[in-house]
Design a protein around this motif. Structure first.
Motif, mmCIF file in Angstrom:
data_model
loop_
_atom_site.group_PDB
_atom_site.id
_atom_site.type_symbol
_atom_site.label_atom_id
_atom_site.label_comp_id
_atom_site.label_asym_id
_atom_site.label_seq_id
_atom_site.Cartn_x
_atom_site.Cartn_y
_atom_site.Cartn_z
ATOM 1 N N TRP A 108 0.825 -1.470 0.135
ATOM 2 C CA TRP A 108 0.250 0.119 -0.450
ATOM 3 C C TRP A 108 0.817 1.291 -0.027
ATOM 4 N N HIS A 146 -5.765 8.568 13.730
ATOM 5 C CA HIS A 146 -6.098 7.850 12.624
ATOM 6 C C HIS A 146 -6.378 6.243 13.428
ATOM 7 N N TYR A 149 -6.939 2.659 13.066
ATOM 8 C CA TYR A 149 -7.204 1.637 12.231
ATOM 9 C C TYR A 149 -7.891 0.279 12.962
ATOM 10 N N PRO A 206 -4.751 4.388 3.698
ATOM 11 C CA PRO A 206 -6.507 5.520 4.892
ATOM 12 C C PRO A 206 -6.203 6.673 5.148
ATOM 13 N N TYR A 260 -5.131 9.271 2.993
ATOM 14 C CA TYR A 260 -6.582 10.292 2.474
ATOM 15 C C TYR A 260 -6.257 11.619 2.595
#
Length: 321
Positions: free
Chosen positions: A34, A75, A77, A120, A123
């Motif tokens: 990724w 964030h 996960y 993710p 972004y």
């Protein structure tokens, strides 16, 4: 029991040609293959910029010479919560190379979100990068002064202004006047011809927000909302803020950015000393979204605003040098 938060320093490497560096995750790490922005975990006792310098040396072989804090963003996960301290990196020695076996790509900022298999948490900063660093506010005042203001606007657009707010609370007859609406249409035409976006202040009718490129919410208008205003997906939302609670609410509304101030004394707020750069930096570090400095700002203060973590500056008078 709250999740343990892992602190990570992330480098947003920017070249003058408008590209940003992405690397893909090595096979021996979670999310292999990724794409992400380079960086890594803080070691005990390290500051963000110390960790960033070390990680970029170890990971891509460069020596950082110019970096500023930007947005710190949490964030979650599925198995981990990370606090990502994004830093803009604009100077370095050496050529980036994948020292951990990862591939590297320089990607145009306006196309970076379209890269397949983006991690993710990558972004948001790629979206924030598309915000210009100068946010110009209108000051037409009256129908009689409008031609002079439009001349100033034209100068600003030619100089590169790309984000503009239509805000005319003192317009004769009030901020809903038909002649003011017509003035907005003129501004939209001129701004769009230069690729600039126009947000309408929430003091003006909601229908105007949809005609323009989004809305800028006054702090008390934002306080009355529990979710982001219903606008087309390509419209932007900005929020005026003065303290941490308002910044947190702006983030909860999924605003694209906030404006924080006044930072310095201004002619429009005589006797108000402003919150100062130290408080601006403290609040910005907790905002979780890009923040423009407002109050006593101009092109001359842009570098300082960015040095303490601001995305850029917002102003009525000092758009350009």
């Amino acid at each position: 029991m709250p999740d343990k938060i892992i602190d990570v320093a992330v480098g947003v490497l920017l070249r003058p040609d408008g590209t940003v560096l992405l690397g893909n995750r090595p096979a021996d790490k979670p999310w292999p293959g990724w794409w992400e922005l380079p960086g890594g975990k803080l070691e005990p006792g390290e500051s963000v910029l110390q960790a960033l310098t070390r990680e970029l040396q170890e990971e891509i072989g460069i020596t950082v010479t110019q970096a500023t804090p930007w947005v710190t963003y949490v964030h979650k996960y599925p198995t981990t919560t990370v606090r990502l301290a994004f830093c803009r990196v604009t100077g370095w020695d050496g050529e980036p190379q994948g020292l951990e076996g990862q591939l590297l790509r320089w990607v145009p900022i306006d196309a970076a979100q379209d890269v397949p298999q983006l991690l993710p948490a990558t972004y948001p900063p790629l979206r924030w990068l598309q915000l210009p660093t100068v946010y110009a506010l209108s000051s037409a005042g009256t129908p009689e002064q409008l031609p002079l203001f439009l001349n100033k606007l034209d100068e600003g657009l030619k100089a590169g202004i790309k984000l503009f707010q239509w805000r005319e609370p003192g317009w004769p007859g009030g901020p809903h006047q038909p002649n003011l609406h017509q003035a907005l249409k003129t501004v939209l035409t001129r701004c769009h011809a230069f690729g600039a976006k126009v947000l309408v202040n929430s003091i003006h009718p909601e229908a105007w927000w949809h005609e323009a490129d989004g809305v800028h919410l006054r702090s008390h208008d934002a306080a009355g909302l529990t979710s982001r205003p219903t606008l087309a997906s390509d419209k932007r939302v900005g929020v005026s803020t003065h303290n941490l609670a308002e910044l947190e609410h702006a983030r909860a509304l999924e605003a694209d950015f906030a404006v924080l101030g006044p930072v310095l004394p201004t002619a429009s707020h005589p006797g108000h000393p402003g919150i100062g750069w130290e408080m601006f930096a403290q609040l910005n570090a907790q905002a979780g979204l890009p923040v423009f400095a407002l109050g006593g700002q101009s092109a001359a203060t842009l570098a300082h605003a960015q040095s303490v973590g601001g995305h850029g500056f917002a102003g009525i008078r000092g758009w350009i040098t």
